[in-house]
Design a protein around this motif. Structure first.
Motif, PDB file in Angstrom:
ATOM      1  N   ASN A 132      -4.815   7.280  -2.778  1.00  0.00           N
ATOM      2  CA  ASN A 132      -3.831   6.409  -3.412  1.00  0.00           C
ATOM      3  C   ASN A 132      -3.041   7.189  -4.456  1.00  0.00           C
ATOM      4  O   ASN A 132      -3.263   8.377  -4.693  1.00  0.00           O
ATOM      5  CB  ASN A 132      -4.527   5.182  -4.021  1.00  0.00           C
ATOM      6  CG  ASN A 132      -5.644   5.586  -4.975  1.00  0.00           C
ATOM      7  OD1 ASN A 132      -5.500   6.495  -5.792  1.00  0.00           O
ATOM      8  ND2 ASN A 132      -6.790   4.909  -4.871  1.00  0.00           N
ATOM      9  N   LEU A 133      -2.101   6.511  -5.096  1.00  0.00           N
ATOM     10  CA  LEU A 133      -1.262   7.177  -6.089  1.00  0.00           C
ATOM     11  C   LEU A 133      -2.062   7.700  -7.267  1.00  0.00           C
ATOM     12  O   LEU A 133      -1.787   8.784  -7.802  1.00  0.00           O
ATOM     13  CB  LEU A 133      -0.175   6.217  -6.576  1.00  0.00           C
ATOM     14  CG  LEU A 133       0.934   5.912  -5.573  1.00  0.00           C
ATOM     15  CD1 LEU A 133       1.779   4.735  -6.062  1.00  0.00           C
ATOM     16  CD2 LEU A 133       1.819   7.137  -5.361  1.00  0.00           C
ATOM     17  N   GLU A 134      -3.059   6.946  -7.681  1.00  0.00           N
ATOM     18  CA  GLU A 134      -3.861   7.362  -8.834  1.00  0.00           C
ATOM     19  C   GLU A 134      -4.604   8.668  -8.555  1.00  0.00           C
ATOM     20  O   GLU A 134      -4.736   9.521  -9.445  1.00  0.00           O
ATOM     21  CB  GLU A 134      -4.839   6.251  -9.219  1.00  0.00           C
ATOM     22  CG  GLU A 134      -4.196   5.060  -9.899  1.00  0.00           C
ATOM     23  CD  GLU A 134      -3.405   4.156  -8.963  1.00  0.00           C
ATOM     24  OE1 GLU A 134      -2.628   3.322  -9.464  1.00  0.00           O
ATOM     25  OE2 GLU A 134      -3.546   4.288  -7.727  1.00  0.00           O
ATOM     26  N   THR A 135      -5.081   8.827  -7.322  1.00  0.00           N
ATOM     27  CA  THR A 135      -5.745  10.079  -6.956  1.00  0.00           C
ATOM     28  C   THR A 135      -4.747  11.231  -6.946  1.00  0.00           C
ATOM     29  O   THR A 135      -5.032  12.330  -7.436  1.00  0.00           O
ATOM     30  CB  THR A 135      -6.409   9.937  -5.576  1.00  0.00           C
ATOM     31  OG1 THR A 135      -7.394   8.892  -5.634  1.00  0.00           O
ATOM     32  CG2 THR A 135      -7.087  11.230  -5.153  1.00  0.00           C
ATOM     33  N   ALA A 136      -3.563  10.990  -6.388  1.00  0.00           N
ATOM     34  CA  ALA A 136      -2.540  12.034  -6.351  1.00  0.00           C
ATOM     35  C   ALA A 136      -2.061  12.408  -7.745  1.00  0.00           C
ATOM     36  O   ALA A 136      -1.703  13.568  -7.999  1.00  0.00           O
ATOM     37  CB  ALA A 136      -1.363  11.569  -5.495  1.00  0.00           C
ATOM     38  N   ILE A 137      -2.062  11.452  -8.665  1.00  0.00           N
ATOM     39  CA  ILE A 137      -1.647  11.725 -10.044  1.00  0.00           C
ATOM     40  C   ILE A 137      -2.593  12.732 -10.700  1.00  0.00           C
ATOM     41  O   ILE A 137      -2.171  13.591 -11.485  1.00  0.00           O
ATOM     42  CB  ILE A 137      -1.564  10.415 -10.845  1.00  0.00           C
ATOM     43  CG1 ILE A 137      -0.271   9.661 -10.463  1.00  0.00           C
ATOM     44  CG2 ILE A 137      -1.614  10.653 -12.346  1.00  0.00           C
ATOM     45  CD1 ILE A 137      -0.173   8.271 -11.036  1.00  0.00           C
ATOM     46  N   GLN A 138      -3.879  12.646 -10.386  1.00  0.00           N
ATOM     47  CA  GLN A 138      -4.824  13.637 -10.926  1.00  0.00           C
ATOM     48  C   GLN A 138      -4.444  15.051 -10.497  1.00  0.00           C
ATOM     49  O   GLN A 138      -4.500  16.002 -11.293  1.00  0.00           O
ATOM     50  CB  GLN A 138      -6.245  13.310 -10.469  1.00  0.00           C
ATOM     51  CG  GLN A 138      -6.781  11.985 -10.994  1.00  0.00           C
ATOM     52  CD  GLN A 138      -8.171  11.695 -10.470  1.00  0.00           C
ATOM     53  OE1 GLN A 138      -8.938  12.600 -10.169  1.00  0.00           O
ATOM     54  NE2 GLN A 138      -8.494  10.427 -10.340  1.00  0.00           N
ATOM     55  N   ASP A 139      -4.039  15.204  -9.231  1.00  0.00           N
ATOM     56  CA  ASP A 139      -3.604  16.515  -8.747  1.00  0.00           C
ATOM     57  C   ASP A 139      -2.301  16.946  -9.411  1.00  0.00           C
ATOM     58  O   ASP A 139      -2.121  18.122  -9.737  1.00  0.00           O
ATOM     59  CB  ASP A 139      -3.429  16.482  -7.225  1.00  0.00           C
ATOM     60  CG  ASP A 139      -4.722  16.182  -6.488  1.00  0.00           C
ATOM     61  OD1 ASP A 139      -5.805  16.439  -7.044  1.00  0.00           O
ATOM     62  OD2 ASP A 139      -4.638  15.678  -5.350  1.00  0.00           O
ATOM     63  N   GLN A 140      -1.383  15.998  -9.594  1.00  0.00           N
ATOM     64  CA  GLN A 140      -0.106  16.332 -10.219  1.00  0.00           C
ATOM     65  C   GLN A 140      -0.300  16.802 -11.662  1.00  0.00           C
ATOM     66  O   GLN A 140       0.366  17.741 -12.107  1.00  0.00           O
ATOM     67  CB  GLN A 140       0.826  15.116 -10.192  1.00  0.00           C
ATOM     68  CG  GLN A 140       2.183  15.339 -10.860  1.00  0.00           C
ATOM     69  CD  GLN A 140       3.039  16.360 -10.147  1.00  0.00           C
ATOM     70  OE1 GLN A 140       2.840  16.629  -8.959  1.00  0.00           O
ATOM     71  NE2 GLN A 140       3.996  16.941 -10.858  1.00  0.00           N
ATOM     72  N   ARG A 141      -1.219  16.183 -12.385  1.00  0.00           N
ATOM     73  CA  ARG A 141      -1.498  16.621 -13.757  1.00  0.00           C
ATOM     74  C   ARG A 141      -1.970  18.078 -13.769  1.00  0.00           C
ATOM     75  O   ARG A 141      -1.554  18.874 -14.619  1.00  0.00           O
ATOM     76  CB  ARG A 141      -2.558  15.721 -14.394  1.00  0.00           C
ATOM     77  CG  ARG A 141      -2.059  14.353 -14.790  1.00  0.00           C
ATOM     78  CD  ARG A 141      -2.992  13.695 -15.805  1.00  0.00           C
ATOM     79  NE  ARG A 141      -2.519  12.358 -16.143  1.00  0.00           N
ATOM     80  CZ  ARG A 141      -3.039  11.237 -15.688  1.00  0.00           C
ATOM     81  NH1 ARG A 141      -4.074  11.283 -14.863  1.00  0.00           N
ATOM     82  NH2 ARG A 141      -2.547  10.065 -16.050  1.00  0.00           N
ATOM     83  N   LEU A 142      -2.840  18.414 -12.823  1.00  0.00           N
ATOM     84  CA  LEU A 142      -3.309  19.793 -12.749  1.00  0.00           C
ATOM     85  C   LEU A 142      -2.175  20.740 -12.374  1.00  0.00           C
ATOM     86  O   LEU A 142      -2.057  21.840 -12.936  1.00  0.00           O
ATOM     87  CB  LEU A 142      -4.441  19.909 -11.718  1.00  0.00           C
ATOM     88  CG  LEU A 142      -5.760  19.244 -12.087  1.00  0.00           C
ATOM     89  CD1 LEU A 142      -6.737  19.330 -10.913  1.00  0.00           C
ATOM     90  CD2 LEU A 142      -6.368  19.884 -13.329  1.00  0.00           C
ATOM     91  N   VAL A 193       0.847  -1.194   0.000  1.00  0.00           N
ATOM     92  CA  VAL A 193       0.000   0.000   0.000  1.00  0.00           C
ATOM     93  C   VAL A 193       0.882   1.244   0.000  1.00  0.00           C
ATOM     94  O   VAL A 193       1.838   1.327   0.772  1.00  0.00           O
ATOM     95  CB  VAL A 193      -0.924   0.009   1.229  1.00  0.00           C
ATOM     96  CG1 VAL A 193      -1.630   1.364   1.376  1.00  0.00           C
ATOM     97  CG2 VAL A 193      -1.946  -1.119   1.144  1.00  0.00           C
ATOM     98  N   VAL A 194       0.550   2.194  -0.860  1.00  0.00           N
ATOM     99  CA  VAL A 194       1.167   3.521  -0.826  1.00  0.00           C
ATOM    100  C   VAL A 194       0.054   4.539  -0.659  1.00  0.00           C
ATOM    101  O   VAL A 194      -0.846   4.627  -1.503  1.00  0.00           O
ATOM    102  CB  VAL A 194       1.979   3.823  -2.098  1.00  0.00           C
ATOM    103  CG1 VAL A 194       2.538   5.253  -2.039  1.00  0.00           C
ATOM    104  CG2 VAL A 194       3.116   2.819  -2.282  1.00  0.00           C
ATOM    105  N   LEU A 195       0.094   5.280   0.429  1.00  0.00           N
ATOM    106  CA  LEU A 195      -0.877   6.337   0.682  1.00  0.00           C
ATOM    107  C   LEU A 195      -0.143   7.672   0.611  1.00  0.00           C
ATOM    108  O   LEU A 195       0.895   7.851   1.258  1.00  0.00           O
ATOM    109  CB  LEU A 195      -1.540   6.156   2.046  1.00  0.00           C
ATOM    110  CG  LEU A 195      -2.681   7.126   2.400  1.00  0.00           C
ATOM    111  CD1 LEU A 195      -3.694   6.444   3.316  1.00  0.00           C
ATOM    112  CD2 LEU A 195      -2.176   8.401   3.090  1.00  0.00           C
ATOM    113  N   VAL A 196      -0.653   8.586  -0.173  1.00  0.00           N
ATOM    114  CA  VAL A 196      -0.096   9.933  -0.246  1.00  0.00           C
ATOM    115  C   VAL A 196      -0.731  10.761   0.868  1.00  0.00           C
ATOM    116  O   VAL A 196      -1.958  10.837   0.986  1.00  0.00           O
ATOM    117  CB  VAL A 196      -0.359  10.566  -1.628  1.00  0.00           C
ATOM    118  CG1 VAL A 196       0.116  12.016  -1.662  1.00  0.00           C
ATOM    119  CG2 VAL A 196       0.347   9.752  -2.714  1.00  0.00           C
ATOM    120  N   GLY A 197       0.106  11.368   1.693  1.00  0.00           N
ATOM    121  CA  GLY A 197      -0.346  11.975   2.943  1.00  0.00           C
ATOM    122  C   GLY A 197      -1.109  13.273   2.795  1.00  0.00           C
ATOM    123  O   GLY A 197      -0.690  14.302   3.353  1.00  0.00           O
TER     124      GLY A 197
END
Length: 336
Positions: free
Chosen positions: A306-316, A118-122
């Motif tokens: 999760n990482l996929e959710t954080a990736i959405q923010d990183q794209r923005l 599991v990787v959780l972005v804080g």
């Protein structure tokens, strides 16, 4: 069931914040501390009732008695430590901003999937009562058709000269990249998704001082439901009570106003106005975040952040900086 055994990698300000919130979860989580200096790790262990300390990060990562690590060092080091932890088959909670670019996220996704960990972005703001309340109100159709969103986080909070956030190589970017990501996530996580964003950064102050970063950003954005919004972020503008600001969501039926830090929510429009207080016991969402981390590990499932959710923010974030406009004011001509 035995508690989850975590080790903090890094003993600085944010580890202190996490540790204070974990005091209420001692039956679920035990903490150890790793620092580049053993004395500092020992001090944190004593101050926060830890069960162990380490003189370097590798020792904690390689310890078979550790189930998961919390990466709480400057963003420059997040990728290296995350990959090392996953290679050692440790679960990971990594502070936000988690990584500096999309390529880094992709490497961690691959490493996570290989390790089956599991990787959780804080992103604790995802879990705070304010965010939970706003998501519920929008899902319940309280706004009606959403028209505008306005988020404001403005305060005069300058960093000291020796703060690592003054070094963009350590922080990954300026103040908005390092801290504004939390507010960008809030705007992007309430139900409607942001599909386009633009950044507008005013010129940096000509005044000299210890905080050398760009500290202000205005973001305009469009949601997938057609609504449009704005995010005002600054850490160089004085504000009431050192950061009290109102944000609003505007719909064709009602308007939701909320104190940006989460103290209250007011709904007005159709029907009588009503005020709610989302919650003070876990106002910043840290305990809910750690409970999600524990649950995900026990169940072998994905955490909310999760990482996929954080990736959405990183794209923005990358979109904002790729098109950020920095005004070049015309020189002022003194009057005769």
């Amino acid at each position: 069931m035995s508690p989850l055994r975590i080790a903090f990698l890094g003993c600085g300000f944010i580890t202190r914040v996490h540790s204070r919130h974990l005091r209420g979860l001692r039956s679920e989580i035990t903490a150890s501390y790793a620092s580049r200096t053993r004395a500092k790790a020992d001090a944190f262990c004593t101050d926060f009732g830890g069960v162990g300390s380490y003189a370097d990060y590798s020792a904690a990562i390689e310890d078979p008695n550790i189930d998961a690590v919390v990466i709480a060092v400057p963003p420059r080091y997040h990728l290296t430590l995350t990959l090392a932890a996953l290679a050692a088959r440790k679960h990971v909670l990594v502070e936000k901003p988690a990584f500096l670019c999309m390529e880094d996220y992709e490497r961690v996704v691959a490493a996570r999937d290989r390790a089956q960990r599991v990787v959780l972005v804080g992103e604790n703001d995802h879990y705070k009562p304010l965010a939970v309340e706003l998501r519920k109100l929008i899902a319940d159709g309280v706004l009606g058709e959403m028209v505008f969103a306005h988020f404001a986080t403005i305060a005069h909070k300058l960093k000291a000269a020796d703060d690592w956030r003054n070094d963009e190589e350590m922080a990954g970017g300026d103040a908005f990249f390092e801290e504004g990501i939390h507010w960008l996530h809030l705007a992007n996580s309430l139900g409607p998704r942001i599909v386009e964003a633009h950044g507008y950064r005013p010129p940096m102050s000509a005044a000299e001082g210890p905080d050398r970063r760009a500290k202000s950003m205005l973001v305009s954005f469009t949601y997938d439901n057609g609504a449009v919004g704005s995010l005002y972020y600054s850490r160089e503008i004085p504000s009431l009570f050192r950061g009290l600001r109102l944000s609003k969501l505007f719909g064709r039926r009602r308007v939701i106003s909320f104190e940006s830090n989460g103290t209250f929510v007011v709904v007005r429009g159709e029907g009588a106005p009503r005020i709610t207080f989302p919650g003070f016991s876990d106002m910043r969402g840290y305990r809910a975040m750690y409970r999600d981390f524990v649950r995900s590990i026990r169940e072998g499932s994905q955490p909310q952040m999760n990482l996929e959710t954080a990736i959405q923010d990183q794209r923005l974030m990358e979109q904002i900086y790729s098109n950020a406009r920095i005004p070049n004011p015309e020189p002022r001509i003194p009057s005769l």
